[in-house]
Design a protein around this motif. Structure first.
Motif, PDB file in Angstrom:
ATOM      1  N   GLY A   1      -5.411   0.000   9.107  1.00  0.00           N
ATOM      2  CA  GLY A   1      -5.021   1.347   8.804  1.00  0.00           C
ATOM      3  C   GLY A   1      -3.527   1.218   8.978  1.00  0.00           C
TER       4      GLY A   1
ATOM      5  N   ALA B   1     -12.148   6.124   8.005  1.00  0.00           N
ATOM      6  CA  ALA B   1     -11.854   6.042   6.465  1.00  0.00           C
ATOM      7  C   ALA B   1     -10.618   5.925   6.360  1.00  0.00           C
ATOM      8  CB  ALA B   1     -12.149   7.541   6.098  1.00  0.00           C
ATOM      9  N   CYS B   2      -9.508   6.110   7.546  1.00  0.00           N
ATOM     10  CA  CYS B   2      -8.115   5.557   7.360  1.00  0.00           C
ATOM     11  C   CYS B   2      -7.859   4.282   7.302  1.00  0.00           C
ATOM     12  CB  CYS B   2      -7.442   6.238   8.375  1.00  0.00           C
ATOM     13  SG  CYS B   2      -6.963   8.234   8.186  1.00  0.00           S
TER      14      CYS B   2
ATOM     15  N   HIS C   1       0.072  14.061   4.278  1.00  0.00           N
ATOM     16  CA  HIS C   1      -1.178  14.834   4.699  1.00  0.00           C
ATOM     17  C   HIS C   1      -0.732  16.100   4.141  1.00  0.00           C
ATOM     18  CE1 HIS C   1      -4.065  17.474   6.370  1.00  0.00           C
ATOM     19  NE2 HIS C   1      -4.877  16.446   6.588  1.00  0.00           N
TER      20      HIS C   1
ATOM     21  N   LEU D   1      -3.105   5.720   4.638  1.00  0.00           N
ATOM     22  CA  LEU D   1      -3.851   5.418   3.288  1.00  0.00           C
ATOM     23  C   LEU D   1      -4.853   6.436   2.986  1.00  0.00           C
ATOM     24  CD1 LEU D   1      -4.417   1.740   4.486  1.00  0.00           C
ATOM     25  CD2 LEU D   1      -3.008   2.419   2.815  1.00  0.00           C
ATOM     26  N   ASN D   2      -5.256   7.011   3.860  1.00  0.00           N
ATOM     27  CA  ASN D   2      -6.122   8.175   3.422  1.00  0.00           C
ATOM     28  C   ASN D   2      -6.081   9.428   4.379  1.00  0.00           C
ATOM     29  OD1 ASN D   2      -7.691   7.209   1.302  1.00  0.00           O
ATOM     30  ND2 ASN D   2      -8.783   5.844   2.688  1.00  0.00           N
ATOM     31  N   HIS D   3      -6.336  10.632   3.969  1.00  0.00           N
ATOM     32  CA  HIS D   3      -6.679  11.900   4.926  1.00  0.00           C
ATOM     33  C   HIS D   3      -7.846  12.418   4.591  1.00  0.00           C
ATOM     34  CE1 HIS D   3      -2.272  11.403   6.288  1.00  0.00           C
ATOM     35  NE2 HIS D   3      -2.161  11.199   5.096  1.00  0.00           N
ATOM     36  N   PRO D   4      -8.998  11.966   5.182  1.00  0.00           N
ATOM     37  CA  PRO D   4     -10.223  12.661   5.071  1.00  0.00           C
ATOM     38  C   PRO D   4     -10.530  14.011   5.450  1.00  0.00           C
ATOM     39  CG  PRO D   4     -10.287  11.109   6.586  1.00  0.00           C
ATOM     40  CD  PRO D   4      -9.046  10.937   6.047  1.00  0.00           C
TER      41      PRO D   4
ATOM     42  N   ALA E   1      -8.337   1.824   5.445  1.00  0.00           N
ATOM     43  CA  ALA E   1      -8.781   1.357   4.162  1.00  0.00           C
ATOM     44  C   ALA E   1      -8.075   0.004   3.664  1.00  0.00           C
ATOM     45  CB  ALA E   1      -8.173   2.719   3.082  1.00  0.00           C
TER      46      ALA E   1
ATOM     47  N   HIS F   1       0.642  -1.184  -0.162  1.00  0.00           N
ATOM     48  CA  HIS F   1       0.136  -0.037   0.178  1.00  0.00           C
ATOM     49  C   HIS F   1       0.975   1.307   0.074  1.00  0.00           C
ATOM     50  CE1 HIS F   1      -3.778  -2.449   1.042  1.00  0.00           C
ATOM     51  NE2 HIS F   1      -2.703  -2.799   1.917  1.00  0.00           N
TER      52      HIS F   1
END
Length: 181
Positions: free
Chosen positions: A139, A169-170, A9, A156-159, A172, A4
């Protein structure tokens, strides 16, 4: 298992680090092995060796993090913080950033860091008997400090507008149940 690519950020860009990847290397009845690879580590601050032991606030410098949320419909999850110093922490949460308690570990994780000119590798082996059961949403994250106190936050994500590795949401990636090896 799948590699991954983590993203930094946008509010906290790195100084020299170009790329971070993470992957679960193996999952057996005995161990879960996880690896983070950093491209461009020449300005990376690596915490000094401190020896194995539990410690809080590892995220204040270079630290690698794993979050696991069992797919049983409950909002609870576990967090594992792993430092190149060999210090570590493990917590359980009842819900998003709520109900935090220390997760007991009878056997400590093994952590190693190898740094070269173009890449750095951080490997962690965590005892499976003390971790949540698969299948899980996971995560993979890292706080990377570079010279001058520059910190970048990789996940993996930064919502959100600020880094928050606890945001569901991280989580993922997925860790499937595997047969014993």
């Amino acid at each position: 298992m799948q590699t991954h690519e983590l993203a930094y950020h946008a509010a906290h860009p790195p100084l020299a680090i170009r790329r971070v990847e993470a992957r679960v290397l193996s999952l057996t009845d005995a161990w879960m092995r996880v690896r983070w690879r950093i491209d461009g580590p020449d300005k990376l601050v690596v915490p000094s060796f401190a020896g194995k032991g539990r410690a809080d606030n590892l995220w204040q410098t270079t630290c690698f993090e794993l979050f696991m949320m069992p797919k049983d419909g409950t909002p609870g999850y576990s967090e594992f913080n792993l430092s190149p110093s060999e210090r570590w922490a493990a917590y359980d949460f009842a819900d998003y950033r709520d109900g935090m308690s220390q997760r007991e570990f009878a056997r400590e994780p093994d952590c190693t860091m190898r740094t070269g000119q173009s890449i750095a590798i951080f490997d962690a082996s965590l005892p499976r008997s003390q971790m949540p059961e698969a299948p899980c949403a996971i995560g993979l994250a890292a706080v990377l400090e570079e010279e001058g106190g520059v910190k970048s936050y990789w996940a993996l994500n930064h919502p959100k507008a600020e880094p928050d590795f606890h945001d569901p949401a991280c989580f993922a990636a997925c860790l499937a149940r595997t047969r014993a090896a």
